[in-house]
Design a protein around this motif. Structure first.
Motif, PDB file in Angstrom:
ATOM      1  N   MET A 164      46.785  49.587  33.510  1.00  0.00           N
ATOM      2  CA  MET A 164      47.480  48.333  33.192  1.00  0.00           C
ATOM      3  C   MET A 164      48.914  48.594  32.765  1.00  0.00           C
ATOM      4  O   MET A 164      49.825  47.832  33.113  1.00  0.00           O
ATOM      5  CB  MET A 164      46.736  47.589  32.080  1.00  0.00           C
ATOM      6  CG  MET A 164      45.429  46.988  32.516  1.00  0.00           C
ATOM      7  SD  MET A 164      44.613  46.148  31.147  1.00  0.00           S
ATOM      8  CE  MET A 164      42.999  45.881  31.863  1.00  0.00           C
ATOM      9  N   LEU A 165      49.135  49.649  32.015  1.00  0.00           N
ATOM     10  CA  LEU A 165      50.485  49.983  31.570  1.00  0.00           C
ATOM     11  C   LEU A 165      51.423  50.197  32.754  1.00  0.00           C
ATOM     12  O   LEU A 165      52.618  49.867  32.685  1.00  0.00           O
ATOM     13  CB  LEU A 165      50.451  51.236  30.690  1.00  0.00           C
ATOM     14  CG  LEU A 165      49.835  51.070  29.297  1.00  0.00           C
ATOM     15  CD1 LEU A 165      49.700  52.423  28.608  1.00  0.00           C
ATOM     16  CD2 LEU A 165      50.676  50.127  28.429  1.00  0.00           C
ATOM     17  N   LYS A 179      52.362  46.450  23.759  1.00  0.00           N
ATOM     18  CA  LYS A 179      52.140  46.682  22.331  1.00  0.00           C
ATOM     19  C   LYS A 179      50.655  46.594  21.988  1.00  0.00           C
ATOM     20  O   LYS A 179      50.124  47.424  21.238  1.00  0.00           O
ATOM     21  CB  LYS A 179      52.925  45.658  21.513  1.00  0.00           C
ATOM     22  CG  LYS A 179      52.851  45.863  20.013  1.00  0.00           C
ATOM     23  CD  LYS A 179      53.711  44.833  19.288  1.00  0.00           C
ATOM     24  CE  LYS A 179      53.626  45.027  17.767  1.00  0.00           C
ATOM     25  NZ  LYS A 179      54.457  44.009  17.056  1.00  0.00           N
ATOM     26  N   ASP A 180      49.979  45.606  22.557  1.00  0.00           N
ATOM     27  CA  ASP A 180      48.545  45.447  22.312  1.00  0.00           C
ATOM     28  C   ASP A 180      47.743  46.613  22.878  1.00  0.00           C
ATOM     29  O   ASP A 180      46.837  47.142  22.220  1.00  0.00           O
ATOM     30  CB  ASP A 180      48.048  44.145  22.951  1.00  0.00           C
ATOM     31  CG  ASP A 180      48.233  42.938  22.051  1.00  0.00           C
ATOM     32  OD1 ASP A 180      48.972  43.053  21.062  1.00  0.00           O
ATOM     33  OD2 ASP A 180      47.644  41.885  22.339  1.00  0.00           O
ATOM     34  N   ILE A 181      48.071  46.997  24.098  1.00  0.00           N
ATOM     35  CA  ILE A 181      47.324  48.085  24.733  1.00  0.00           C
ATOM     36  C   ILE A 181      47.510  49.394  23.979  1.00  0.00           C
ATOM     37  O   ILE A 181      46.551  50.144  23.757  1.00  0.00           O
ATOM     38  CB  ILE A 181      47.745  48.237  26.213  1.00  0.00           C
ATOM     39  CG1 ILE A 181      47.213  47.048  27.028  1.00  0.00           C
ATOM     40  CG2 ILE A 181      47.228  49.551  26.800  1.00  0.00           C
ATOM     41  CD1 ILE A 181      47.647  47.048  28.484  1.00  0.00           C
ATOM     42  N   SER A 301      42.779  42.322  31.916  1.00  0.00           N
ATOM     43  CA  SER A 301      42.466  42.628  33.320  1.00  0.00           C
ATOM     44  C   SER A 301      42.485  41.357  34.166  1.00  0.00           C
ATOM     45  O   SER A 301      42.951  41.379  35.317  1.00  0.00           O
ATOM     46  CB  SER A 301      41.114  43.333  33.431  1.00  0.00           C
ATOM     47  OG  SER A 301      40.092  42.572  32.824  1.00  0.00           O
ATOM     48  N   GLU A 302      42.003  40.225  33.609  1.00  0.00           N
ATOM     49  CA  GLU A 302      42.015  38.959  34.334  1.00  0.00           C
ATOM     50  C   GLU A 302      43.449  38.480  34.586  1.00  0.00           C
ATOM     51  O   GLU A 302      43.727  37.864  35.622  1.00  0.00           O
ATOM     52  CB  GLU A 302      41.235  37.891  33.566  1.00  0.00           C
ATOM     53  CG  GLU A 302      39.727  37.983  33.695  1.00  0.00           C
ATOM     54  CD  GLU A 302      39.148  39.248  33.081  1.00  0.00           C
ATOM     55  OE1 GLU A 302      38.096  39.703  33.553  1.00  0.00           O
ATOM     56  OE2 GLU A 302      39.753  39.775  32.119  1.00  0.00           O
ATOM     57  N   GLU A 312      45.384  31.602  30.080  1.00  0.00           N
ATOM     58  CA  GLU A 312      44.372  31.354  29.060  1.00  0.00           C
ATOM     59  C   GLU A 312      43.581  32.623  28.773  1.00  0.00           C
ATOM     60  O   GLU A 312      43.246  32.906  27.617  1.00  0.00           O
ATOM     61  CB  GLU A 312      43.437  30.228  29.504  1.00  0.00           C
ATOM     62  CG  GLU A 312      44.099  28.861  29.560  1.00  0.00           C
ATOM     63  CD  GLU A 312      43.148  27.766  29.993  1.00  0.00           C
ATOM     64  OE1 GLU A 312      41.919  27.975  29.926  1.00  0.00           O
ATOM     65  OE2 GLU A 312      43.634  26.696  30.402  1.00  0.00           O
ATOM     66  N   PHE A 313      43.269  33.381  29.820  1.00  0.00           N
ATOM     67  CA  PHE A 313      42.600  34.669  29.625  1.00  0.00           C
ATOM     68  C   PHE A 313      43.462  35.593  28.760  1.00  0.00           C
ATOM     69  O   PHE A 313      42.969  36.289  27.886  1.00  0.00           O
ATOM     70  CB  PHE A 313      42.331  35.345  30.972  1.00  0.00           C
ATOM     71  CG  PHE A 313      41.125  34.811  31.703  1.00  0.00           C
ATOM     72  CD1 PHE A 313      39.842  35.064  31.236  1.00  0.00           C
ATOM     73  CD2 PHE A 313      41.268  34.060  32.855  1.00  0.00           C
ATOM     74  CE1 PHE A 313      38.725  34.586  31.905  1.00  0.00           C
ATOM     75  CE2 PHE A 313      40.164  33.570  33.529  1.00  0.00           C
ATOM     76  CZ  PHE A 313      38.878  33.839  33.056  1.00  0.00           C
TER      77      PHE A 313
END
Length: 342
Positions: A164-165, A179-181, A301-302, A312-313
């Motif tokens: 994802m990064l 930041k979250d990951i 991921s969504e 929203e995901f």
């Protein structure tokens, strides 16, 4: 993600008449959950027709219905009523989808994190009743916390986060995701050295709802629980995970990912009045929820897929990561408060 329905209104009318002798006067789509759900009005009666996603097998749907029928015999819990058709079955097939019909329950549905203190305790009480009611229920479907807390699971989660990064750019939203990951990757690393694997083996696993939250409740006019729905994920699981998760969904004070320690402790103790928790359950309750959340890429991921409502995901993913941040800070205090007097 909801799949397109295989039904037309005419087909619904035809199937209900043929299989249940129900004459349909009016059909209304109910926009809730991941199934295709319809409210059916037939003379003075109301029903719900539910068309499951293609991933749900007959066995999975019957697992839910059989669990509910068992609870009706073994616990005083407000539950839905399913209709048997002319073939004496609780379901029928329509274009390779499983379909069920149940009595419609009048009431109100709340969003996540709208529960007041009395609703918080009512939710805890019924969770305890469900776990206690399933005490002698046999089921093959199960998850174990030691399966979550494994080197392989943590490595798989890290690989997903790393992929994802690579998809992020320099936009503001990408920076927030990054930041979250990075926080969740760091949390995974901390959890590997924080917890005692042998202690985790002592955590209580029992049959429970599997997806218990305020989103599954229908409330009456007095805002008390009138029915508890959606047992499709019923399984044997670490019950402290279901306790912590369901608390985080109902408490209005946790709306932005902030855990109210006193409320969580009271919620847990209310459940324990009905079903026993041991000292390992009380010590590791916040950590078991953290293990599950830290590994999960759901929402992020969504967002990277071509799905409807992907924003929203993403907001839900942000919410759960905020839960992780706050829960990790408060985990030791929660454990100590739960263990007081033990």
């Amino acid at each position: 993600m909801i799949e397109e329905t295989t039904f037309s209104n005419r087909e619904i009318q035809k199937e209900l008449h043929k299989r249940y002798d129900i004459k349909t006067n009016f059909i209304e789509v109910i926009d809730k959950g991941t199934a295709n759900i319809y409210k059916i009005i037939s003379n003075n009666e109301k029903f719900v027709l539910k068309e499951f996603q293609s991933k749900y097998s007959i066995e999975a749907v019957l697992r839910e219905i059989n669990a509910i029928e068992y609870l009706k015999e073994n616990a005083k819990i407000p539950l839905p009523t399913y209709l048997k058709n002319k073939d004496n079955e609780f379901y029928f097939m329509h274009k390779d989808r499983v379909v069920i019909v149940q009595k419609f329950i009048e009431g109100e549905v709340f969003n996540k994190n709208e529960g007041n203190h009395s609703q918080l305790l009512e939710s805890a009480y019924y969770l305890g009743k469900i776990i206690d009611g399933f005490e002698n229920y046999r089921i093959n479907n199960c998850i174990n916390v030691t399966d979550w807390y494994s080197k392989e699971e943590f490595e798989n989660a890290n690989k997903k986060y790393n992929n994802m990064l690579l998809k992020l750019d320099s936009s503001e939203i990408s920076e927030k995701i990054r930041k979250d990951i990075m926080f969740k990757k760091e949390l995974l690393n901390k959890l590997t050295t924080t917890l005692d694997f042998q202690d985790l083996k002592q955590i209580t696993h029992k049959v429970s709802h599997g997806d218990y939250s305020s989103l599954q409740f229908i409330y009456n006019k007095e805002h008390n629980i009138k029915a508890i729905l959606d047992f499709i994920k019923v399984k044997r699981l670490p019950i402290i995970w279901e306790i912590a998760r369901s608390y985080s969904y109902i408490d209005k004070e946790a709306k932005f990912g902030k855990i109210n320690i006193d409320n969580l402790v009271e919620y847990t103790k209310e459940v324990s009045k009905v079903t026993n928790l041991n000292i390992y359950d009380l010590k590791y309750l916040p950590y078991v929820y953290l293990i599950q959340l830290a590994r999960s890429t759901f929402g992020y991921s969504e967002y990277f897929k071509d799905v409807k409502n992907k924003n929203e995901f993403l907001e839900f993913a942000f919410y759960r990561t905020n839960i992780c941040r706050d829960l990790y800070k408060k985990a030791n205090e929660i454990s100590n408060k739960l263990l007081e007097g033990k």
